[in-house]
Structures are given as structure tokens and as C-alpha cells.
Design an enzyme around this catalytic site. Structure first.
Site: not given
Ligand code: A2P
Length: 337
Positions: A13, A129, A159-160, A242
Site C-alpha cells: 500500500g 497523519c 495519498s492519505g 497535508h
Molecule cells: P493488498 O495490496 O493485498 O490489498 P492502501 O492504503 O494504499 O490502500 O494499501 C493498503 C494495504 O493494506 C495494502 O498493502 C493491502 O494489501 C493491505 N491490506 C488491506 N486489507 C488487508 C487485510 N485484510 N489483510 C492484509 N492486508 C490488507
């Protein structure tokens, strides 16, 4: 090999990728690094110091052998997996809202309240943040002259919200410029060329959105004070960093020069304040930086002792990854790990 075995949960993410970068920049010795995400991106490979690391599905893994796990996979994942990581022996630094207000969990901005972190703490929370950057700027003032009241309006970049939000801003902006159908998603309104005065869910009892409530409660917890905080949080069509318009009312007499002197010596604060020459921080210029930038510092003549300032920081670095990694490096420095 010296150093610790580290892990990032949510590695694919927006914050997770930034953690990878900041660990590389700030942590000299890393014994090993494990990367976790959901089943959606398990098997994907990310590179750290020239080596490819395969992303693991956190639901199918354990944290045995991990010394420190950084969590940035959202509140649900933190609620489910932080306790598991602690049980498996890891110290957890959690970047989500899951545990911040738990009285047994220290909520740490290293420049402000590192003293609240004790050796027995296994779960440590990284604040929101928008709270972090405000605290980095205000804690040095609060230390010499307690802040009674804060009125803050935020201008928060997409981006937040995560990678999906960066993508929707790009696609909506393109569609508006090209006069084609505007794709929708992520936010309740179009964010391209717009402002949305809503961040997180509505809390009917207070009339606040949750981001605003976080700023109130987290600020009070970190400053160990019942300071009054009156926030309005706004999502703006900015990609990174921000900005905040911050108004403070202080307890004792203090001049503008004295406030300026405190801020100019404060750790990780950079004063960019020459309004006659258009010198003040802007989000575009503060991206990819670790400091908190302060400008437009001026008296508020409507209260006995009050000041206004404009505070800008990169939310993914200073407001998330850098704060989390700094908690870890300070723990190492102070022998807490
Ligand atoms: P994934 O890439 O497999 O969806 P962002 O804040 O940019 O949206 O990213 C969220 C991050 O958290 C990503 O790495 C996402 O993985 C991960 N993520 C979201 N939900 C879960 C979950 N239930 N279990 C594990 N990782 C998660």
C-alpha cells in the site's frame, strides 16, 4: 548479521511502500525483512536493498522470529493481526486507528512524548497523519507555554486514503480536462478539481467526522492535556503532503518573536516564513521530506495570547512511515529493544 528482523504488514500500500523506502534510508542494519499483505497481492515481489522479497498473505502466516512489525494495512487488519504478532513475540508499531485510544497503548510522536514509551510496551501506536504534523509543530510551544485551545482546518492530500485514491484523482482530473465521463469511487463526491469537507465516517453525537475526532482525542493524549481542539478536516485534490491552518491560544504571555525562537530550535521543524517574498511552505514543495514546515506565523489579535500558522508535511513520510521508523530507531537508541 546484526540489526533486527523487521516486518511490514500492508507492504503493497501507499504507506507500506513508503515504509520500505524509509527503513532503507534510516535503518543501517536490517537482519531480515518480511512483507505481508492480503491474499490479493501474496506472491508479488518487492525489492529491498537489491533483493527481491515475496509478499506473504498475512492470514496464512505467523510472526515467529519477527522483532518489530510495522502495520499499515487498515484498522480491520490491525485489530485482527496486531495481537497475533505480539503473541508471536514481535513489538508492533501500528499505523492505524485500531489501538490509538487504548490506555495501555502509548501513542507516540518521538519529538513530543517519547517518555510515554516504556520497555514493557509491546504494542505502540503511530498517530493519525494530520495529528502528527500538528503535534511536531505545537509540542515545543506547549512545553514552554501550555496551549489552551487549538482551531485547525486541514487540507489533506488524497495519498492519505491510499493508492486507490491517488488513482481516482488522476483519472477524474484527466476526464474533467478532456470533458469525458468522470469515473467515481473512493470518495462520496468527485475529488478532481473539488474539495470534500469529510474525512472518515460521520459521528452524529458530536457532528464531527471521525478524522476530526481523532485530531481532538489524539492531541489530548499525546500532549497529556485537556487542551480544547476544534478541527475541520478537508480532502483536497493534492497528491502528496497535508497542509493545516492552525490557530492556538496560549496560557501565558508570549511574543511572536519568542514563538519564532522556539520553533526555529525545534527538532524536525523548518520555518519557511517570509511572507513579503512569498516564502511559506506548499504541499508540492514539501513532498518527499521528513520535516514539518511552518510559515505564515503571525499574531492572532482577537485573543489575549494567540498565534496563527500554516503547517505542511508529507503525510506518507512525516505523517506515517517516518514517524513509525523514528519510534523504532529511538527505541534502539534508548535501549528499549
Ligand atoms: P493488498 O495490496 O493485498 O490489498 P492502501 O492504503 O494504499 O490502500 O494499501 C493498503 C494495504 O493494506 C495494502 O498493502 C493491502 O494489501 C493491505 N491490506 C488491506 N486489507 C488487508 C487485510 N485484510 N489483510 C492484509 N492486508 C490488507
Amino acid at each position: 548479521m546484526s540489526g533486527h528482523s523487521l516486518a511490514i504488514v500492508g507492504a503493497t500500500g501507499a504507506v507500506g511502500l513508503k515504509l520500505l523506502q524509509v527503513i532503507d534510508e534510516r535503518v543501517k542494519e536490517v537482519k531480515s525483512l518480511r512483507l505481508f499483505a492480503s491474499s490479493r497481492s501474496a506472491g508479488q515481489k518487492l525489492t529491498f536493498r537489491g533483493k527481491e522479497i515475496t509478499v506473504e498473505d498475512v492470514a496464512k502466516s505467523d510472526f515467529k522470529g519477527v522483532d518489530v512489525a510495522f502495520f499499515s494495512a487498515g484498522t480491520e487488519a490491525s485489530l485482527e493481526y496486531c495481537p497475533k504478532a505480539v503473541k508471536d513475540g514481535a513489538i508492533v508499531i501500528d499505523n492505524t486507528n485500531a489501538h490509538r485510544m487504548n490506555k495501555d497503548v502509548p501513542l507516540i510522536v518521538p519529538e513530543a512524548n517519547f517518555h510515554a514509551l516504556k520497555k514493557e510496551h509491546r504494542l505502540i501506536a503511530n498517530p493519525n497523519c494530520s495529528t502528527i504534523q500538528m503535534i511536531v509543530a505545537l509540542a515545543p510551544i506547549h512545553r514552554v507555554n501550555p496551549i489552551k485551545r487549538i482551531v485547525v482546518s486541514t487540507y489533506q492530500s488524497v495519498s492519505g486514503t491510499g493508492l486507490e485514491a491517488i488513482d481516482i484523482l488522476k483519472r477524474q482530473s484527466k476526464a474533467i480536462l478532456e470533458n469525458t465521463e468522470i469515473p467515481q469511487g473512493v470518495y462520496p463526491h468527485t475529488i478532481g478539481f473539488n474539495l470534500i469537507p469529510q474525512i472518515d465516517v460521520f459521528l452524529p453525537e458530536s457532528g464531527l467526522y471521525r478524522e476530526e475526532e481523532k485530531m481532538v482525542r489524539e492531541t489530548q493524549k499525546i500532549l497529556e492535556s485537556d487542551v480544547k481542539v476544534c478541527p475541520t478536516t478537508v480532502r483536497v485534490p493534492v497528491m502528496y503532503a497535508h497542509s493545516e491552518s492552525v490557530n492556538i491560544e496560549l496560557t501565558n504571555k508570549m511574543t511572536l518573536d519568542e514563538v519564532r525562537a522556539v520553533l526555529s530550535k525545534a527538532e524536525d521543524v523548518v520555518l519557511l516564513d517570509d511572507p513579503a517574498n512569498s516564502v511559506y511552505p506548499t504541499p508540492f514543495e514539501c513532498q518527499n521530506k521528513d520535516e514539518v514546515f511552518v510559515g505564515r506565523l503571525r499574531n492572532d489579535p482577537t485573543v489575549p495570547v494567540g498565534f496563527n500558522m500554516w503547517v505542511v508535511a508529507d503525510n506518507l513520510r512525516r505523517g506515517a512511515a517516518t514517524n513509525a521508523v523514528k519510534i523504532y530507531t529511538e527505541m534502539v537508541k534508548h535501549g528499549l529493544i
